[in-house]
Design an enzyme around this catalytic site. Structure first.
Site, mmCIF file in Angstrom:
data_model
loop_
_atom_site.group_PDB
_atom_site.id
_atom_site.type_symbol
_atom_site.label_atom_id
_atom_site.label_comp_id
_atom_site.label_asym_id
_atom_site.label_seq_id
_atom_site.Cartn_x
_atom_site.Cartn_y
_atom_site.Cartn_z
ATOM 1 N N HIS A 29 1.177 -0.942 0.190
ATOM 2 C CA HIS A 29 -0.127 0.409 0.027
ATOM 3 C C HIS A 29 0.849 0.992 0.266
ATOM 4 O O HIS A 29 1.089 2.064 -0.870
ATOM 5 C CB HIS A 29 -0.836 0.092 1.468
ATOM 6 C CG HIS A 29 -1.750 0.955 1.944
ATOM 7 N ND1 HIS A 29 -2.305 2.215 0.593
ATOM 8 C CD2 HIS A 29 -1.763 2.317 2.383
ATOM 9 C CE1 HIS A 29 -2.885 3.114 0.584
ATOM 10 N NE2 HIS A 29 -2.077 3.489 2.053
ATOM 11 N N HIS A 55 3.159 6.867 5.062
ATOM 12 C CA HIS A 55 2.132 7.184 6.156
ATOM 13 C C HIS A 55 2.146 6.594 6.829
ATOM 14 O O HIS A 55 1.251 7.584 7.289
ATOM 15 C CB HIS A 55 1.720 8.287 4.678
ATOM 16 C CG HIS A 55 1.230 7.069 3.746
ATOM 17 N ND1 HIS A 55 1.000 6.132 2.901
ATOM 18 C CD2 HIS A 55 -0.301 6.633 4.349
ATOM 19 C CE1 HIS A 55 0.087 5.386 2.711
ATOM 20 N NE2 HIS A 55 -1.273 5.403 3.264
ATOM 21 N N ASP A 56 1.978 5.752 6.377
ATOM 22 C CA ASP A 56 0.977 5.083 7.607
ATOM 23 C C ASP A 56 1.664 4.231 8.411
ATOM 24 O O ASP A 56 1.355 3.501 9.667
ATOM 25 C CB ASP A 56 0.939 3.475 7.024
ATOM 26 C CG ASP A 56 -1.100 4.014 6.495
ATOM 27 O OD1 ASP A 56 -1.660 4.698 6.928
ATOM 28 O OD2 ASP A 56 -1.724 3.451 5.879
ATOM 29 N N GLU A 59 0.779 5.588 12.346
ATOM 30 C CA GLU A 59 -0.562 5.303 12.929
ATOM 31 C C GLU A 59 -0.395 3.634 13.317
ATOM 32 O O GLU A 59 -1.156 3.417 14.013
ATOM 33 C CB GLU A 59 -1.394 5.880 11.398
ATOM 34 C CG GLU A 59 -3.347 5.506 12.015
ATOM 35 C CD GLU A 59 -3.455 5.370 10.679
ATOM 36 O OE1 GLU A 59 -3.125 7.078 10.494
ATOM 37 O OE2 GLU A 59 -4.636 5.359 10.028
ATOM 38 N N ASP A 60 0.030 3.398 12.314
ATOM 39 C CA ASP A 60 -0.059 1.421 12.514
ATOM 40 C C ASP A 60 1.180 0.467 13.255
ATOM 41 O O ASP A 60 0.596 -0.948 13.212
ATOM 42 C CB ASP A 60 0.148 0.645 11.246
ATOM 43 C CG ASP A 60 -1.730 0.967 9.709
ATOM 44 O OD1 ASP A 60 -2.349 1.956 10.794
ATOM 45 O OD2 ASP A 60 -1.673 1.151 9.391
ATOM 46 N N ASP A 116 -3.061 8.388 -1.004
ATOM 47 C CA ASP A 116 -4.362 7.493 -0.484
ATOM 48 C C ASP A 116 -5.417 7.000 -0.877
ATOM 49 O O ASP A 116 -5.581 5.825 -0.626
ATOM 50 C CB ASP A 116 -3.581 7.923 0.943
ATOM 51 C CG ASP A 116 -4.066 6.837 1.855
ATOM 52 O OD1 ASP A 116 -3.551 5.681 1.893
ATOM 53 O OD2 ASP A 116 -4.047 7.249 3.890
#
Ligand SMILES: Nc1nc2c(ncn2[C@@H]2O[C@H](COP(=O)(O)OP(=O)(O)O)[C@@H](OP(=O)(O)OP(=O)(O)O)[C@H]2O)c(=O)[nH]1
Ligand SMILES: [Mn+2]
Length: 173
Positions: A29, A55-56, A59-60, A116
């Site tokens: 992704h 980018h994630d 967050e993850d 995204d």
């Protein structure tokens, strides 16, 4: 886990899988978001492309903004910060905040957000995530259109492609 250099970033998503039936590696992704920006959006701003790949992570994964700042610098860390949801908030509130915050993001963060959403919407057209109903898929399109509305005027090519996906679903942007 520590990032020791940009070449190790894929380790951050090592144990994470997408929600597709094949449970493909999550790293596909962020790489895809970077590809969209570069090949489709014509983006050459290296900080935007780095932020897309990362980018994630906050967050993850166990990555912190401070860690990104130390390895990639202030600008990349700031872009990732801007596209990171506050996971301590209830989901509905997180989704509402994305709609509210989108127009106030920096140009660089808006680019990452557009790519995204484009990746995720194409992914929903490709296959339905495990456990999602058709209704939930449609709701994601409706919500994404609200976010993208706040990102208009950022990149014409990406916005036209998003617009086409919304139109196919009968969703107003
Ligand atoms: N379409 C799709 N999405 C998947 C899949 N696997 C993981 N995801 C991720 O799921 C998120 C969308 O699912 P939701 O249920 O709406 O959100 P949540 O994960 O934040 O709870 C996206 O997060 P995000 O990238 O942080 O973006 P955003 O939706 O929060 O803006 C997307 O990347 C998959 O197979 N298909
Ligand atoms: Mn993402």
């Amino acid at each position: 886990m520590q990032i020791r250099g940009p070449h190790q970033l894929k380790r951050k998503h090592k144990n994470q899988r997408r929600k597709d039936p094949e449970a493909t590696p999550y790293i596909n992704h962020p790489i895809g978001v970077g590809r969209i920006l570069s090949y489709e959006g014509g983006i050459t701003d290296i900080e935007v492309l780095q932020a897309a790949l990362l980018h994630d992570t906050v967050e993850d994964t166990d990555t912190s903004i401070a860690e990104l700042e130390a390895v990639f610098g202030q600008t990349v860390a700031r872009i990732v910060q801007e596209v990171t949801d506050d996971k301590t908030l209830p989901k509905q509130e997180r989704k509402r905040q994305q709609v509210e915050h989108a127009p106030h993001c920096s140009h660089q963060a808006k680019l990452v957000k557009l790519a995204d959403k484009l990746y995720n919407l194409r992914d929903l057209n490709r296959c339905t995530p495990t456990g999602w109903t058709e209704e939930r898929v449609q709701e994601y399109f409706v919500w994404a259109a609200q976010v993208v509305r706040g990102l208009r005027g950022t990149n014409q090519t990406l916005e036209i492609k998003l617009q086409q996906l919304f139109k196919q679903r009968g969703v107003e942007m």
